[in-house]
Scaffold this motif. Structure first.
Motif, short mmCIF file in Angstrom:
data_model
loop_
_atom_site.label_atom_id
_atom_site.label_comp_id
_atom_site.label_asym_id
_atom_site.label_seq_id
_atom_site.Cartn_x
_atom_site.Cartn_y
_atom_site.Cartn_z
N VAL A 39 0.84 -1.20 0.00
CA VAL A 39 0.00 0.00 0.00
C VAL A 39 0.87 1.26 0.00
O VAL A 39 0.46 2.33 0.44
CB VAL A 39 -0.99 0.00 1.20
CG1 VAL A 39 -1.98 -1.14 1.05
CG2 VAL A 39 -0.27 -0.10 2.53
N ASP A 40 2.11 1.13 -0.53
CA ASP A 40 3.03 2.26 -0.60
C ASP A 40 2.46 3.44 -1.38
O ASP A 40 2.69 4.60 -1.03
CB ASP A 40 4.34 1.82 -1.27
CG ASP A 40 5.16 0.89 -0.41
OD1 ASP A 40 6.04 1.38 0.31
OD2 ASP A 40 4.92 -0.34 -0.44
N LEU A 41 1.75 3.14 -2.46
CA LEU A 41 1.30 4.20 -3.36
C LEU A 41 0.02 4.86 -2.90
O LEU A 41 -0.43 5.84 -3.50
CB LEU A 41 1.12 3.63 -4.78
CG LEU A 41 2.40 3.07 -5.40
CD1 LEU A 41 2.09 2.39 -6.73
CD2 LEU A 41 3.44 4.15 -5.57
N ARG A 42 -0.60 4.34 -1.85
CA ARG A 42 -1.79 4.97 -1.28
C ARG A 42 -1.54 5.34 0.17
O ARG A 42 -1.30 6.49 0.50
CB ARG A 42 -3.00 4.04 -1.44
CG ARG A 42 -4.34 4.77 -1.25
CD ARG A 42 -4.73 4.97 0.19
NE ARG A 42 -4.79 3.72 0.94
CZ ARG A 42 -4.94 3.66 2.26
NH1 ARG A 42 -5.01 4.76 2.98
NH2 ARG A 42 -4.96 2.49 2.88
N GLN A 71 -0.17 -7.91 -5.65
CA GLN A 71 -1.28 -7.02 -5.34
C GLN A 71 -0.67 -5.69 -4.89
O GLN A 71 0.11 -5.66 -3.94
CB GLN A 71 -2.17 -7.62 -4.25
CG GLN A 71 -2.85 -8.92 -4.66
CD GLN A 71 -3.77 -9.48 -3.59
OE1 GLN A 71 -3.90 -8.94 -2.50
NE2 GLN A 71 -4.44 -10.59 -3.91
N ILE A 72 -1.04 -4.61 -5.57
CA ILE A 72 -0.46 -3.30 -5.29
C ILE A 72 -1.59 -2.28 -5.24
O ILE A 72 -2.30 -2.06 -6.24
CB ILE A 72 0.57 -2.89 -6.36
CG1 ILE A 72 1.69 -3.93 -6.47
CG2 ILE A 72 1.14 -1.51 -6.05
CD1 ILE A 72 2.65 -3.68 -7.62
N GLU A 73 -1.76 -1.66 -4.08
CA GLU A 73 -2.75 -0.60 -3.97
C GLU A 73 -2.17 0.67 -4.57
O GLU A 73 -1.17 1.19 -4.07
CB GLU A 73 -3.13 -0.38 -2.50
CG GLU A 73 -4.34 0.53 -2.34
CD GLU A 73 -4.88 0.53 -0.92
OE1 GLU A 73 -5.86 -0.19 -0.66
OE2 GLU A 73 -4.29 1.23 -0.06
N VAL A 74 -2.77 1.14 -5.65
CA VAL A 74 -2.16 2.21 -6.43
C VAL A 74 -2.68 3.59 -6.07
O VAL A 74 -2.15 4.59 -6.54
CB VAL A 74 -2.34 1.97 -7.94
CG1 VAL A 74 -1.60 0.72 -8.37
CG2 VAL A 74 -3.81 1.89 -8.32
N GLY A 75 -3.72 3.65 -5.25
CA GLY A 75 -4.17 4.97 -4.85
C GLY A 75 -5.62 5.03 -4.47
O GLY A 75 -6.31 4.03 -4.30
N VAL A 102 -4.10 -4.52 -9.43
CA VAL A 102 -4.02 -3.20 -8.81
C VAL A 102 -5.20 -3.05 -7.88
O VAL A 102 -6.30 -3.54 -8.15
CB VAL A 102 -3.99 -2.06 -9.85
CG1 VAL A 102 -2.66 -2.08 -10.61
CG2 VAL A 102 -5.16 -2.14 -10.79
N GLN A 103 -4.98 -2.40 -6.76
CA GLN A 103 -6.02 -2.22 -5.76
C GLN A 103 -6.29 -0.74 -5.59
O GLN A 103 -5.36 0.08 -5.60
CB GLN A 103 -5.56 -2.83 -4.43
CG GLN A 103 -6.53 -2.65 -3.27
CD GLN A 103 -6.10 -3.45 -2.06
OE1 GLN A 103 -5.91 -4.67 -2.14
NE2 GLN A 103 -5.93 -2.79 -0.91
N ILE A 104 -7.56 -0.38 -5.44
CA ILE A 104 -7.93 1.00 -5.14
C ILE A 104 -8.72 1.02 -3.84
O ILE A 104 -9.40 0.06 -3.49
CB ILE A 104 -8.74 1.64 -6.27
CG1 ILE A 104 -10.05 0.88 -6.49
CG2 ILE A 104 -7.92 1.71 -7.56
CD1 ILE A 104 -11.06 1.66 -7.30
#
Length: 568
Positions: A39-42, A71-75, A102-104
């Motif tokens: 969740v680095d990007l959010r 799985q990457i939370e992008v924002g 991608v996760q929002i």
């Protein structure tokens, strides 16, 4: 804190108790890695004084993919145009690998949910993460004394819209996984948290083949990690349709125990972990995934994440976030593979020496004070031991060996270590490898006062096999002399020459030599220990030369010169 101030704080157990008397997590061990979600990007980005721009977020995204996150939370695309545009760029420019979701994140509010799905248009695989606050404190303050039913209704209404829009997105070719978080789960009444999660499940209707994610965030750490583990185990054992959901952890670090809470939460039955590189996040931060993953690696567990070039990861992280990795941060910090203590340095050196000899026959990593091999993280042994006034003999010897190729005899270590430490103390600073070499050379190597060696000739005695005669040009106390001697080798012949001059006040007690570097042009190093016949003092000298014979003679001269300087 003043005693009068303490009265305002209430122990956590007085507000909440977990009805778990037969807890199982204390007897379990972690044997496999969870599903990881960055969740680095959010979460990490929103905690920055200067949030990342699109180019910086793109570089971080590529780094996270390279590390191995699936799985990457992008924002939070409904929160700002920058967040929206970043997700659109990922989708439209094909930046998302087929095996990455991608996760929002989105609040359970209609206009925000619709805007989020606009940002996802055309995505191949995504996770829509819906949340609303559920704790008594949030119900009281944020939602103006709303009831439990009111809060549950917000979650259900949001889940219904997500379900509708997800179906529409899937009809257009997207694959949508749904995730729900009762925000501040850890200070929400446990049975109410289960109730609201089950209400969302009733809307989304997960199956064993198509699970949803229930994320149970420790949004603020209120208590000890064992209580968090009890909460997770109770939830896992109580929630209906457990086999149809992934239980996810999202710990923060207000009490400094985010890593411990996550590890105990995994013991308690969780399947998935959300966190950031180096724990960047609100207040004291999120869970540090680097820490947890490398903890697992150090126990022989393959995590699917690649931190084998940790210095590069630190460099990208620091440049993009404008944050810094603390020198003592686990695994990533500059000083975590550094030993200043003499006893630590000595143990590390012995462990590494043994490792060199036995690595093939016994691959298990066993080096005192190092839980993991720094080379596995892209770190080098050169940085393991650094020298200051508190350092020991083993550390100095290790630097001389690994940095400069000089294998000092073990009995020489205390003498060299004291001189180097005294110099560090005099300068009131840490000495780097080159400065250590300079101190060593100034006190031990090719010393030329009061005696210096010039030309040296050796003649084999045909009349006495095995014996040689030397003729040496020397300068002693400023006078040029030619001296001669005989012996069974170059060094013994030179000792005999010194004795003929009446200068010999020593016994030669030890001699070692080795090559320095590789190839025909490499130097040789020799070490000689002499004992003062008057007071028993033992002193070493070192000689370095392209000729092994001359290196030995220079070592003898160096030790002799050191012996002439009487202690005060």
């Amino acid at each position: 804190m003043k005693p009068s101030s303490i009265r305002k704080y209430v122990p956590f157990h007085r507000r909440f108790s977990i009805p778990l008397k037969d807890r199982q997590w204390p007897d379990r061990v972690i044997e496999q890695a969870p599903i990881w979600c960055s969740v680095d990007l959010r979460d990490g980005n929103q905690a920055l004084a200067i949030p990342m721009n699109i180019e910086e977020k793109l570089e971080m995204f590529r780094l996270l993919v390279q590390v191995g996150f699936k799985q990457i939370e992008v924002g939070f695309p409904s929160a700002s145009q920058t967040e929206f545009d970043f997700l659109r760029r990922l989708v439209e420019q094909g930046e998302i690998p087929d095996d990455v979701q991608v996760q929002i994140l989105v609040q359970a509010r209609e206009h925000l949910i619709r805007r989020s799905f606009e940002a996802l248009k055309g995505v191949k695989r995504a996770i829509v993460h819906l949340y609303n606050s559920t704790s008594p404190l949030q119900r009281k303050i944020t939602f103006s004394d709303s009831s439990k039913d009111d809060i549950k209704a917000i979650a259900v209404k949001g889940a219904q819209l997500v379900r509708q829009l997800a179906d529409e997105a899937e009809a257009e070719g997207s694959e949508i996984t749904m995730e729900y978080s009762p925000e501040s789960f850890n200070d929400t009444e446990i049975d109410y948290a289960i109730e609201i999660c089950e209400a969302v499940m009733d809307v989304w209707k997960p199956t064993v083949e198509r699970r949803m994610i229930l994320n149970l965030p420790a949004t603020v750490e209120w208590t000890t990690p064992n209580v968090h583990a009890d909460q997770i185990e109770y939830f896992c054992r109580t929630v209906k349709g457990r086999e149809k959901v992934w239980i996810s952890l999202h710990t923060h670090n207000d009490r400094g125990t985010g890593v411990a809470a996550t590890e105990l939460g995994l013991l308690a039955g969780a399947d998935r972990v959300e966190g950031t590189l180096f724990g960047n996040g609100e207040r004291t931060g999120n869970l540090d995934i680097v820490n947890v993953a490398l903890n697992m690696n150090s126990h022989g567990i393959d995590t699917g994440l690649d931190f084998s070039n940790l210095p590069h990861i630190c460099e990208v992280y620091e440049r993009c976030t404008r944050m810094s990795v603390h020198e003592r941060h686990p695994y990533g910090g500059e000083l975590v593979f550094t030993a200043f203590s003499g006893s630590h340095q000595d143990a590390i050196k012995k462990g590494l020496d043994r490792r060199k000899k036995s690595a093939e026959s016994d691959p298990v990593w066993e080096v005192p004070y190092l839980t993991i091999d720094p080379e596995d993280l892209g770190r080098t042994y050169e940085a393991i031991i650094r020298i200051n006034s508190q350092s020991g003999k083993g550390g100095v010897a290790y630097i001389m060996d690994t940095e400069h190729g000089l294998e000092l005899p073990k009995s020489m270590h205390p003498e060299v270590g004291k001189i180097v430490n005294d110099e560090a103390d005099r300068q009131q600073k840490e000495l780097n490898a080159d400065e250590i070499r300079e101190v060593f050379e100034a006190h031990f190597v090719n010393l030329s006062k009061p005696l210096s060696l010039g030309e040296y000739e050796l003649f084999h005695q045909t009349e006495t096999p095995g014996m040689v005669r030397c003729i040496a040009q020397v300068v002693y106390e400023g006078k040029e002399l030619q001296i001669e001697g005989t012996g069974n080798g170059p060094i013994s012949a030179f000792v005999d020459a010194i004795e003929h001059q009446g200068w010999k006040n020593f016994r030669l007690t030890d001699y070692r030599s080795h090559s320095v570097g590789k190839g025909s042009a490499s130097n040789s190093a020799a070490y000689i220990q002499l004992q003062d016949v008057d007071n028993g003092r033992l002193l070493w000298g070192c000689g370095i030369d392209t000729s092994i014979e001359i290196a030995g003679l220079k070592a003898l001269v160096s030790a002799f010169n050191r012996l002439q300087h009487k202690p005060a």
